[in-house]
Every structure is written in C-alpha cells, then in structure tokens.
Design a protein around this motif. Structure first.
Motif, PDB file in Angstrom:
ATOM      1  N   THR A 131       0.865  -1.173   0.000  1.00 51.24           N
ATOM      2  CA  THR A 131       0.000   0.000   0.000  1.00 51.24           C
ATOM      3  C   THR A 131       0.907   1.231   0.000  1.00 51.24           C
ATOM      4  O   THR A 131       2.045   1.171   0.474  1.00 51.24           O
ATOM      5  CB  THR A 131      -0.915   0.056   1.242  1.00 51.24           C
ATOM      6  N   THR A 132       0.393   2.308  -0.567  1.00 51.25           N
ATOM      7  CA  THR A 132       1.136   3.571  -0.518  1.00 51.25           C
ATOM      8  C   THR A 132       0.253   4.619   0.138  1.00 51.25           C
ATOM      9  O   THR A 132      -0.972   4.578   0.017  1.00 51.25           O
ATOM     10  CB  THR A 132       1.557   4.049  -1.924  1.00 51.25           C
ATOM     11  N   ARG A 133       0.899   5.527   0.838  1.00 49.32           N
ATOM     12  CA  ARG A 133       0.183   6.628   1.496  1.00 49.32           C
ATOM     13  C   ARG A 133       1.011   7.893   1.350  1.00 49.32           C
ATOM     14  O   ARG A 133       2.224   7.846   1.180  1.00 49.32           O
ATOM     15  CB  ARG A 133      -0.002   6.342   2.992  1.00 49.32           C
ATOM     16  N   PHE A 134       0.311   9.009   1.442  1.00 48.94           N
ATOM     17  CA  PHE A 134       0.976  10.303   1.412  1.00 48.94           C
ATOM     18  C   PHE A 134       0.649  11.044   2.690  1.00 48.94           C
ATOM     19  O   PHE A 134      -0.451  10.933   3.235  1.00 48.94           O
ATOM     20  CB  PHE A 134       0.492  11.143   0.218  1.00 48.94           C
ATOM     21  N   CYS A 188       5.708  13.627   2.247  1.00 57.78           N
ATOM     22  CA  CYS A 188       6.146  12.239   2.417  1.00 57.78           C
ATOM     23  C   CYS A 188       5.288  11.265   1.623  1.00 57.78           C
ATOM     24  O   CYS A 188       4.074  11.370   1.608  1.00 57.78           O
ATOM     25  CB  CYS A 188       6.071  11.832   3.887  1.00 57.78           C
ATOM     26  N   ALA A 189       5.953  10.312   1.003  1.00 60.74           N
ATOM     27  CA  ALA A 189       5.287   9.167   0.379  1.00 60.74           C
ATOM     28  C   ALA A 189       5.795   7.930   1.096  1.00 60.74           C
ATOM     29  O   ALA A 189       6.977   7.823   1.399  1.00 60.74           O
ATOM     30  CB  ALA A 189       5.617   9.083  -1.106  1.00 60.74           C
ATOM     31  N   GLN A 190       4.902   7.000   1.352  1.00 64.15           N
ATOM     32  CA  GLN A 190       5.265   5.798   2.091  1.00 64.15           C
ATOM     33  C   GLN A 190       4.741   4.575   1.348  1.00 64.15           C
ATOM     34  O   GLN A 190       3.621   4.578   0.854  1.00 64.15           O
ATOM     35  CB  GLN A 190       4.650   5.849   3.491  1.00 64.15           C
ATOM     36  N   VAL A 193       9.691   8.272   1.676  1.00 66.97           N
ATOM     37  CA  VAL A 193      10.506   9.159   0.862  1.00 66.97           C
ATOM     38  C   VAL A 193      10.041  10.592   1.093  1.00 66.97           C
ATOM     39  O   VAL A 193       8.848  10.884   0.990  1.00 66.97           O
ATOM     40  CB  VAL A 193      10.387   8.805  -0.644  1.00 66.97           C
ATOM     41  N   ASP A 194      10.970  11.473   1.399  1.00 68.50           N
ATOM     42  CA  ASP A 194      10.673  12.896   1.584  1.00 68.50           C
ATOM     43  C   ASP A 194      10.755  13.572   0.219  1.00 68.50           C
ATOM     44  O   ASP A 194      11.778  13.512  -0.445  1.00 68.50           O
ATOM     45  CB  ASP A 194      11.701  13.503   2.537  1.00 68.50           C
ATOM     46  N   TYR A 195       9.666  14.180  -0.214  1.00 74.17           N
ATOM     47  CA  TYR A 195       9.701  14.864  -1.512  1.00 74.17           C
ATOM     48  C   TYR A 195       9.414  16.343  -1.384  1.00 74.17           C
ATOM     49  O   TYR A 195       9.473  17.073  -2.364  1.00 74.17           O
ATOM     50  CB  TYR A 195       8.773  14.203  -2.532  1.00 74.17           C
ATOM     51  N   MET A 234       4.382  11.526  -7.685  1.00 77.61           N
ATOM     52  CA  MET A 234       4.452  10.235  -8.378  1.00 77.61           C
ATOM     53  C   MET A 234       5.864   9.660  -8.298  1.00 77.61           C
ATOM     54  O   MET A 234       6.037   8.465  -8.059  1.00 77.61           O
ATOM     55  CB  MET A 234       4.009  10.378  -9.833  1.00 77.61           C
ATOM     56  N   ALA A 235       6.883  10.496  -8.504  1.00 80.11           N
ATOM     57  CA  ALA A 235       8.262  10.015  -8.408  1.00 80.11           C
ATOM     58  C   ALA A 235       8.564   9.532  -6.994  1.00 80.11           C
ATOM     59  O   ALA A 235       9.241   8.516  -6.805  1.00 80.11           O
ATOM     60  CB  ALA A 235       9.241  11.117  -8.814  1.00 80.11           C
ATOM     61  N   ALA A 236       8.049  10.241  -5.994  1.00 76.87           N
ATOM     62  CA  ALA A 236       8.262   9.836  -4.600  1.00 76.87           C
ATOM     63  C   ALA A 236       7.579   8.500  -4.319  1.00 76.87           C
ATOM     64  O   ALA A 236       8.148   7.633  -3.655  1.00 76.87           O
ATOM     65  CB  ALA A 236       7.749  10.912  -3.652  1.00 76.87           C
ATOM     66  N   ALA A 237       6.365   8.322  -4.819  1.00 75.42           N
ATOM     67  CA  ALA A 237       5.649   7.060  -4.623  1.00 75.42           C
ATOM     68  C   ALA A 237       6.385   5.911  -5.312  1.00 75.42           C
ATOM     69  O   ALA A 237       6.547   4.831  -4.729  1.00 75.42           O
ATOM     70  CB  ALA A 237       4.220   7.164  -5.145  1.00 75.42           C
TER      71      ALA A 237
END
Length: 131
Positions: free
Chosen positions: A59-62, A67-69, A82-84, A90-93
């Motif tokens: 799963t991904t969350r923002f 932050c993307a996780q 990932v800190d964006y 999208m790149a962070a995800a």
C-alpha cells in the motif's frame, strides 16, 4: 545503493528474471506471466511501479506535501518513506515502492527495514498517527 542495485533487488522480490541491464537505466526482465524480455523500470514508469506494488501486496500513502510511504501490511513489513517536500508525488511514490521492494529482495523472506531517524517525514508520520 545505486538505482540499478535497487531495481535488481526489487526484480528479485517480484520473481522477475533479469535478461539484461540497460545503460540508460532500467532492466530487461521476463517472468512466467510475460516470458518475452521487456524493459522494466518502476523508478521511472508508473505502470511498472503499480504492478510491482500490487504483486508484492503493498500500500502507498501520502502525508501532507512532503512524504510518500510504501509498506506491506499484514505480516512482516517492508516499510519505506521518501521525503519529496512538495515536489513530484508520483516520483516519490515510485521510489518508496522500489525501496520497499528492494528490502524484500534482500532476503528470502520479507523483513522490516529501519525507518530514517529524525526527519521531517518522521514528524509528519507521528502527527498523522497520533492526532
């Protein structure tokens, strides 16, 4: 770890066979479902990243605009944030998905990875989880 090394570990986690390493980034891979070699780069391709996340039950969350996780719920988790900082979500995800997959690819069975210490993402995660 280089992007190429991350991709190789992510491919291993996804049970993809690497047929070639591309100098421009990415890999040529094949699998039982898709036996013909094809270009694969989930760091650059939304569709490759989504397939990887689905295949590995991620799963991904923002969190806010920073932050993307990516995480694998239920059982041993591979957890990457990932800190964006307001940049390309999208790149962070995609990067969070590949990082989490690389953790899974390091060992025969998934294992938790350590979270980065004392970052802006950690602060936002704590706030989101506790209030």
């Amino acid at each position: 770890m280089t992007d190429q090394e991350l991709l190789e570990l992510a491919a291993k986690a996804a049970s993809l066979r690497i047929s070639n390493r591309l100098t421009a980034g990415g890999l040529m891979v094949c699998s039982k479902a898709r036996p013909s070699p094809h270009k694969w780069n989930p760091l650059a391709s939304d569709s490759d990243a989504m397939r990887l996340a689905v295949h590995l039950d991620m799963t991904t969350r923002f969190y806010g605009n920073a932050c993307a996780q990516a995480t694998r719920p239920g059982g041993p988790a591979a957890y990457e944030t990932v800190d964006y900082s307001g940049g390309d979500r999208m790149a962070a995800a995609r990067r969070a998905i590949v990082l989490a997959a690389a953790v899974m690819g390091r060992a025969p069975s998934p294992r938790p990875c350590s979270r980065p210490s004392s970052t802006a993402c950690d602060d936002q995660l704590r706030e989101a989880d506790h209030g």
